[in-house]
Every structure is written in structure tokens, then in C-alpha cells.
Write an enzyme that holds these catalytic residues in place. Sequence first.
Site: not given
Length: 470
Positions: A165, A368
Site C-alpha cells: 500500500e 488483502e
Amino acid sequence: MLHKNLKPFPKDFLWGASTSAYQVEGANLEDGKGPSVQDVKVIPEGTSDLTVCADHYHRYKEDIALMAEMGFKTYRFSISWSRILPNGTGEVNPKGIEFYNNVINECLKYNIEPLVTMFHFDLPQALEERGGWEKRESIDWFVNFAKVMFENFGDRVKYWLTINEQNVLILSGDIIGTTKLTGPDKYKSLYQQNHHMLVAQAKAMALCHEMVPGGKIGPAPNISLAYPASCKPEDQLAAQNLNAIRNWLYLDMAVYGKYNNLAWAFMEERNATPVIEEGDMEILANGHPDFIGFNYYSTATVKWCPENIEETFGHDQQKTRMEPGVYLGAANENLPHTDFGWEIDPMGFRATMREMYSRYRLPMIVTENGLGAYDKLTEDGKVHDQYRIEYLRKHIEQIKLAITDGVEMMGYCPWSAIDLISTHEGMVKRYGFIYVDRDEFDLKTLDRYRKDSFYWYKKVIASNGEDLSD
Ligand code: BG6
């Protein structure tokens, strides 16, 4: 598009789940590990510190055995930079190498493919003190760390993810405890850090191909498709703005080695274009990913935002996003929420996969996706998390639809394999298939319990995604 017949999941589809080092391991200053930025950050009130977490450092064997029992084909975990290199550079910590060797070997014992994230929000504090990602040297620090990992683990680890991220690090670093920048120069600093990470990532991808026989590597941004709040043309422009700044900036760079034009225009407006040194664009163009890893939790909805609006709230999940003159976050009234206020949008997952694939044409793995909830352990040792089963089922159904749409999907790793500490909402916000018996501050037994979702996911994996029933 409605399909008459759905395509099956590929035979070698990588079913598994994810964790990250600083959230699951504990032992945060044990066996020679240096502190990371996560260990020194101000802990949000009411949440525990990172000394124990799920105690995975001491219980990885039991945890991996449970993952094997679920039938995992892969386990996505991250390597703590400061466990391997306590000062970020220099001396290698043999105990750190030993720990990850053990984890990798334990996975392989059960034919679980290790999927390793090189960096997940936990920069060594020693490097932060030297200026962190804002310093040009951060590129060399990361490449050196990559080299140490490829040398030590590359004989067994074939799947690598670069930076978890990176877009959240830049857009919401204040929430996850990695950046506390404010003031007019904040954008300049953030996009310089971003540039260094992008160059570091490109170099690490090239190095992986050089050093790891058969190695495959990709980025792992958090991708949320942005919807316009209405069919007003200006809302559509706002959605394009957010998509460019939040999503495509990162993937255009990882895949094509080019700055996204809209994101670049945004940086120009904010006087925040990074210093690009000679050779950088060539490095960026030469770092080819083999696949795209991405985290998906929900979509975002935005509308047009006037220039002179007061910035009264920062970047946060869903409705609190804004950039004056660029986009203004809006609630999506069509979507339900989790207990923690996150919008739930399985169909948006399919839309996100379709859009990503049409832009990049690379195989994709979900690194995720999941539901944070207040799980309860019953007196007879059960956790009835039907809400999690519903969430995961609806998302897996959308992967199947996306595959039928022609999207190349190679795996699914929900967050998280086991309960762990949330980025800023503590231990009570649980995501795992495996329950860890501890509270926020009371460590209790730390025993592991199989949740209802554990048995359900086992069945899903055993049927290669054909049986999603209760
Ligand atoms: C992702 C992160 O953003 O979301 C994880 O990669 C994080 O580290 C997960 O834990 C869930 O977010 P949170 O804030 O609920 O822990």
C-alpha cells in the site's frame, strides 16, 4: 454482464491469507530486532502496543499448521526490515534470518507457497532518523535490504511483493502512523518520498529477476475504484481525479514506468512534482512486474469539490476523503457498512478487477480483502462469525464473475490469516480465520481457536472455490 456459464477458478489458484510482521509477530525488540517506526509511534488511546501482538514469532509453527489444515496454497507475510537489519543498513541480524528461514521452511513443509511482502509500513526507526524516504539514499537502503532478502531466501521464495500500500503510505500516512506531515510543503515532501519508493521498487523488481531463479515480483497497492456520486459531469471528473491520484499513479508507474498525466497535473498544481534525477525514468521503465498484487476493501465515492472549501477533515476511510478543487468524498447510500464504518461493496470488487485488468493486462492476486469485526469467543471455544463468511462469500463470487469476464486472477489472500493488531484500532478489530485468545491489554492464554469461517474457508479451498455454501 450476465453470464450463462461461469468459468472455474484456475487449477493452480493460490488460496491463502495474509499478515504483516509488525501486526502479528510481537517480540518487537527481541533477538536483536531494532525498532521500526511502528514501535515508536504514539499508540492510539485504548489500544495495546506491539510487544506481543498475536505472538506469531513464538507460535509460527502452530499457526502455519492451522493454515495447512485450512488447505492454504500460499501464505502472504511480510519481512520486518529491522529484524533483518536492526539499523536498516549494515550488520545483518542472524536471528532475524533464522526466524524467516524457519517460517519459509515451515510453509514449504506443507506445500504452502510463501508470498513475501518486502515492506509493510515498518521502516526501521534508524532510517527514519536519517531522513526516511525523503532522502535519496532511501533507494539504496531498500535495494540493499532487497539484496539481503533475495540472497538469503530467494532459493525458496518465488513470489515477492514490493511495498504494501504505497498509496496509503502517501495518502494516509498520518492514520497508519508513518507520516505526520502538515503545512503547505507536505505535498512536496510526500511526492518526493513517493518518487524514491517508486525508483526503489523498480530497482528491486529488476534485482529480483537477476538474483532469484524463477522469481516473480509485483507491487501491492490498495486499489479502490472511485465512483462519481451522481451523473453530473463534474462528479465524473472528480472520480477520474481520485482514480488517478489514488490508484493509477501507482500502477502506471509499476507497470509502464510512467507518471500518470492527471496525477502529475495534480502534483504540479500543488507545487509538488518530485526531483527526478538523470537515469530515474530509465530505471522506472526497466522494472517490470510479473503480476499485480492488490488490496481491496471497498470502493470510494466522490463528488466535485470547490477550491475554497475548508479542509476540515483529513484523508480517512470512505466518506472523509477530500482535496480542495479535486474531489470531495461522499457516502454511498447503496452500500452497507462494517461495525467499524467501512462500506462493503463486493460488486465494486468486480468493477475494480475489470478496470485494472483492462488497463494493465497482467495476472492479479488479491493480497488483502476482509472484514474487521468484534468477534466473541463462546464458552465452548467457538467463534460464530457468519458475518465474515457472508462478506468473503460475496467477494469470492465476484472473483469468479471477473474470471468469467476474462480477467486473469491468480490468487486470493484475505486479511487476515489470524487475528492481529489493526493499524490504528487495536486488537478488538479482528479479521482472522483463527481467533487469538487475548484482549486489548489482557494477554490471557494466547491460545488459538478455529472460527466458523475457518471451517468454511477450508471447504472453499478444498472445492477450489466451487462450494461457497455454509
Ligand atoms: C490494509 C493494511 O490497509 O488494511 C493492513 O495493509 C491493515 O496492514 C488492513 O491491517 C486493515 O486495516 P485496519 O486499519 O483495520 O487494520
